[in-house]
Design an enzyme around this catalytic site. Structure first.
Site, PDB file in Angstrom:
ATOM      1  N   ASN A 126     -10.159  -0.287   0.604  1.00 37.92           N
ATOM      2  CA  ASN A 126      -8.675  -0.270   0.522  1.00 37.92           C
ATOM      3  C   ASN A 126      -8.136  -0.760  -0.894  1.00 37.92           C
ATOM      4  O   ASN A 126      -8.359  -1.880  -1.374  1.00 37.92           O
ATOM      5  CB  ASN A 126      -8.191  -1.279   1.857  1.00 37.92           C
ATOM      6  CG  ASN A 126      -6.606  -1.211   1.639  1.00 37.92           C
ATOM      7  OD1 ASN A 126      -5.947  -0.573   0.627  1.00 37.92           O
ATOM      8  ND2 ASN A 126      -6.074  -1.508   2.823  1.00 37.92           N
TER       9      ASN A 126
ATOM     10  N   CYS B  62       0.817  -1.221  -0.084  1.00 35.01           N
ATOM     11  CA  CYS B  62       0.151  -0.027   0.199  1.00 35.01           C
ATOM     12  C   CYS B  62       0.949   1.325  -0.177  1.00 35.01           C
ATOM     13  O   CYS B  62       0.465   2.442  -0.316  1.00 35.01           O
ATOM     14  CB  CYS B  62      -0.995  -0.058   1.034  1.00 35.01           C
ATOM     15  SG  CYS B  62      -2.021  -1.425   1.278  1.00 35.01           S
TER      16      CYS B  62
ATOM     17  N   HIS C 156      -3.448   6.583   3.264  1.00 33.23           N
ATOM     18  CA  HIS C 156      -3.864   5.603   2.734  1.00 33.23           C
ATOM     19  C   HIS C 156      -5.215   5.279   3.770  1.00 33.23           C
ATOM     20  O   HIS C 156      -5.256   5.414   4.548  1.00 33.23           O
ATOM     21  CB  HIS C 156      -2.747   4.497   3.177  1.00 33.23           C
ATOM     22  CG  HIS C 156      -3.217   3.301   2.578  1.00 33.23           C
ATOM     23  ND1 HIS C 156      -3.431   3.046   1.481  1.00 33.23           N
ATOM     24  CD2 HIS C 156      -3.403   1.859   3.300  1.00 33.23           C
ATOM     25  CE1 HIS C 156      -3.983   1.762   1.301  1.00 33.23           C
ATOM     26  NE2 HIS C 156      -3.839   1.085   2.511  1.00 33.23           N
TER      27      HIS C 156
END
Ligand code: UT7
Length: 328
Positions: free
Chosen positions: A285, A114, A255
């Site tokens: 996500n 990520c 994030h």
């Protein structure tokens, strides 16, 4: 003094939307649990024949148009992904071909989960600043739906598919663009979020498939705690290094893994939640695609104005983390 600026941004999310309501018919969960524990309402899911590279091409095309450039202008292409089209060749080479980026360009993938987009940003930043390349295209693209265990309620509700891209160039003007970038990693936490099989330590076999070892495995609580800690630390360090106080930051693009992680970051940094860009309710996500997707939306919706200072901050499997400061 020269600077490296973001000359264009673009993003793409697949058409198909999977709602929490639909998920509650697939696994033992509820819309209420998913919303309260994660903040996610729905996510986009790529079509069966839509690969990571296809989404990357869509986002890159939009970023090139935004930068008023052609694929032939690019001499450095970096793709951050943990869901490449295949182990070999790199997705960057596939995207290079699909976009028509010239053969002399350097094209490669990076693996930082990520935090991947911020890793790509720092690599491109350094390469442009030292004049090794002229125009860089960096992409975060993920088809996480291909590595999610759709029978595991603890993980399948969290992830989605998307891509985001940015074009970077060097300009002869000081104090704009990428003001700072800082990355880190802590491999001690490597086993907290992983896909156990399919690599050299556990090659694919009938047993690994039967054991569902090609899907994401996560210790959610451990990842949560580490995420709050590293995002706070790297954000603070970035502000300290540049003698900035939180009130000088116009917008934080964190994030997007869990709204409670973002709320904890907001409380710990003493920055109000309205300074944090949030879109995880609509995308979940999307790993390396998250930051450029949110950045693209924030710019298009007028949340970023010339002169603004934006803080990008991420964490991911590894455990990797990073932050970047951008002056627009
Ligand atoms: O990019 C990095 C990616 N990962 C992350 O950032 C993940 C970080 N972690 C998290 O976001 C959270 O830990 C989760 C959202 C994954 C889980 O939230 P939590 O508050 O930590 O829940 P938990 O794992 O402690 O589970 C609480 C309960 C458990 O039941 P029991 O043992 O208390 O009876 C789970 O079985 O919730 C249950 N549960 C669910 N219930 C309904 C877990 N998933 C679900 C679900 N629906 N989807």
């Amino acid at each position: 003094m020269a600077s490296v600026i973001i000359a264009g941004v673009g993003s793409y999310a697949p058409e198909r939307i999977l709602t929490n309501e639909e998920l509650s018919k697939m696994v033992d969960t509820t819309d209420e649990w998913i919303r309260t524990r994660s903040g996610i309402g729905e996510r986009h899911i790529a079509a069966g024949n839509e690969a990571c590279s296809d989404m990357a091409v869509r986002a890159a095309t939009a970023a090139l148009a935004d930068a008023k450039m052609n694929a032939s202008d690019i001499d450095l292409l970096i793709i951050a992904t943990c869901t490449p089209d295949m182990p070999l060749p790199s997705t960057a080479c596939i995207v290079q071909h699909k976009l028509g980026i010239p053969a002399h360009a350097t094209c490669f993938d990076i693996s930082a989960a990520c935090s991947g987009f911020l890793y790509a940003l720092e690599i491109a930043y350094g390469q442009l600043l030292t004049n090794r390349y002229k125009r860089a295209l960096i992409i975060g693209a993920e088809k996480l739906s291909s590595v999610v265990d759709w029978s595991d309620r603890a993980t399948c509700v969290l992830f989605g598919d998307a891509a985001g891209a940015a074009v970077l160039i060097k300009v002869d003007q000081p104090g704009i663009g990428i003001i700072g970038s800082d990355l880190g990693a802590d491999g001690e936490f490597a086993d907290k979020l992983m896909i156990p099989a399919g690599g050299s330590s556990c090659p694919a076999s009938a047993q690994t498939v039967e054991g569902r070892q090609h899907f994401i495995r996560m210790n959610g609580r451990e990842v949560f705690k580490s995420a709050v800690r590293v995002m706070e630390t790297v954000s603070r360090e970035m502000m300290e290094q540049h003698q900035l106080t939180p009130d000088q930051i116009s917008l934080v693009i964190p994030h997007q893994a869990n709204i409670r992680i973002i709320e904890a970051l907001s409380a710990n940094l003493k920055m109000p939640m309205d300074k944090f860009y949030v879109n995880l309710d609509r995308y979940g996500n999307t790993s390396s695609a998250t930051i450029p997707l949110a950045l693209d939306e924030a710019r298009r919706s007028g949340r970023i104005k010339p002169g603004d200072l934006t803080l990008l901050v991420a964490f991911g499997a590894g455990l990797t983390y990073g932050a970047a400061l951008i002056r627009w």
